[in-house]
Write a protein that holds these residues in place. Sequence first.
Motif, PDB file in Angstrom:
ATOM      1  N   UNK A  18       0.814  -1.217   0.000  1.00 38.62           N
ATOM      2  CA  UNK A  18       0.000   0.000   0.000  1.00 38.62           C
ATOM      3  C   UNK A  18       0.852   1.274   0.000  1.00 38.62           C
ATOM      4  N   UNK A  19       1.877   1.386   0.858  1.00 38.33           N
ATOM      5  CA  UNK A  19       2.725   2.583   0.766  1.00 38.33           C
ATOM      6  C   UNK A  19       3.465   2.685  -0.571  1.00 38.33           C
ATOM      7  N   UNK A  20       3.852   1.546  -1.130  1.00 36.52           N
ATOM      8  CA  UNK A  20       4.509   1.557  -2.442  1.00 36.52           C
ATOM      9  C   UNK A  20       3.543   2.048  -3.516  1.00 36.52           C
ATOM     10  N   UNK A  21       2.281   1.649  -3.419  1.00 34.08           N
ATOM     11  CA  UNK A  21       1.272   2.113  -4.372  1.00 34.08           C
ATOM     12  C   UNK A  21       1.054   3.621  -4.245  1.00 34.08           C
ATOM     13  N   UNK A  22       1.042   4.119  -3.023  1.00 41.97           N
ATOM     14  CA  UNK A  22       0.914   5.563  -2.803  1.00 41.97           C
ATOM     15  C   UNK A  22       2.123   6.304  -3.383  1.00 41.97           C
ATOM     16  N   UNK A  23       3.298   5.763  -3.167  1.00 40.84           N
ATOM     17  CA  UNK A  23       4.512   6.349  -3.745  1.00 40.84           C
ATOM     18  C   UNK A  23       4.405   6.374  -5.274  1.00 40.84           C
ATOM     19  N   UNK A  24       3.972   5.269  -5.873  1.00 33.95           N
ATOM     20  CA  UNK A  24       3.834   5.182  -7.331  1.00 33.95           C
ATOM     21  C   UNK A  24       2.858   6.236  -7.844  1.00 33.95           C
ATOM     22  N   UNK A  25       1.745   6.412  -7.138  1.00 36.50           N
ATOM     23  CA  UNK A  25       0.749   7.409  -7.544  1.00 36.50           C
ATOM     24  C   UNK A  25       1.355   8.810  -7.514  1.00 36.50           C
ATOM     25  N   UNK A  26       2.058   9.135  -6.433  1.00 41.04           N
ATOM     26  CA  UNK A  26       2.680  10.462  -6.320  1.00 41.04           C
ATOM     27  C   UNK A  26       3.742  10.671  -7.389  1.00 41.04           C
ATOM     28  N   UNK A  49       2.889  -0.502 -12.585  1.00 34.82           N
ATOM     29  CA  UNK A  49       1.465  -0.334 -12.895  1.00 34.82           C
ATOM     30  C   UNK A  49       0.932   0.972 -12.307  1.00 34.82           C
ATOM     31  N   UNK A  50       1.301   1.243 -11.057  1.00 41.62           N
ATOM     32  CA  UNK A  50       0.814   2.440 -10.382  1.00 41.62           C
ATOM     33  C   UNK A  50       1.330   3.720 -11.005  1.00 41.62           C
ATOM     34  N   UNK A  56       2.739   8.646 -15.221  1.00 41.39           N
ATOM     35  CA  UNK A  56       4.200   8.727 -15.281  1.00 41.39           C
ATOM     36  C   UNK A  56       4.771   7.887 -16.405  1.00 41.39           C
ATOM     37  N   UNK A  57       6.039   8.093 -16.668  1.00 43.11           N
ATOM     38  CA  UNK A  57       6.759   7.343 -17.689  1.00 43.11           C
ATOM     39  C   UNK A  57       7.555   6.219 -17.028  1.00 43.11           C
ATOM     40  N   UNK A  58       7.844   5.169 -17.808  1.00 38.11           N
ATOM     41  CA  UNK A  58       8.557   4.002 -17.298  1.00 38.11           C
ATOM     42  C   UNK A  58       9.789   3.688 -18.135  1.00 38.11           C
TER      43      UNK A  58
END
Length: 174
Positions: A18-26, A49-50, A56-58
């Motif tokens: 969950x914190x990693x997903x929040x980081x990905x979103x930000x 994915x997030x 964002x770019x990957x």
Amino acid sequence: MNICVFCSAASLDDRYSAPAAEFARLLGEGGHTLVWGGSNAGLMGELADGVKAAGGQLVGISVEFLQHKAYEGADELVVTAALAERKALLLSRADAVVVLVGGLGTLDEVTEVLELKKHALHDKPVVVLDTEGFYAGLRTQMERMDAEGFLPRPLAELITFADTPAQVFEQLKA
């Protein structure tokens, strides 16, 4: 900003994902580019994915023996012959390094980046997202190294620790 992220390729409990997903979103909403190991597995795949879902770019940097786990939706995917080449390319493509929860590979990556920074071979910020105190032992060890004179530069110049994804981005802006 191109942000290199080191993290686990394992599927993890929600307290870590969950914190990693929040980081990905930000990261994605901030218009940043994720530079990562290029894997679709576990937390690495969830992170990609997030970021992608948030705009964002990957940029994936994989290695030949893991190419079968390469993330197919990357904007750019580079495959290296060896892990050492992969780590060097990850760092060269990044403006900053962020460390999420991970195992031996993550620990190897962050210690190499810190060793290079110690010798002034780069001066990119390195921020650890210390989810659930996962890196408390590492932090304690590094503080001891600093206090007892084992580091040629103050610890705060080498690495910082954040408790939340938002704090990671605050530190990157500082």
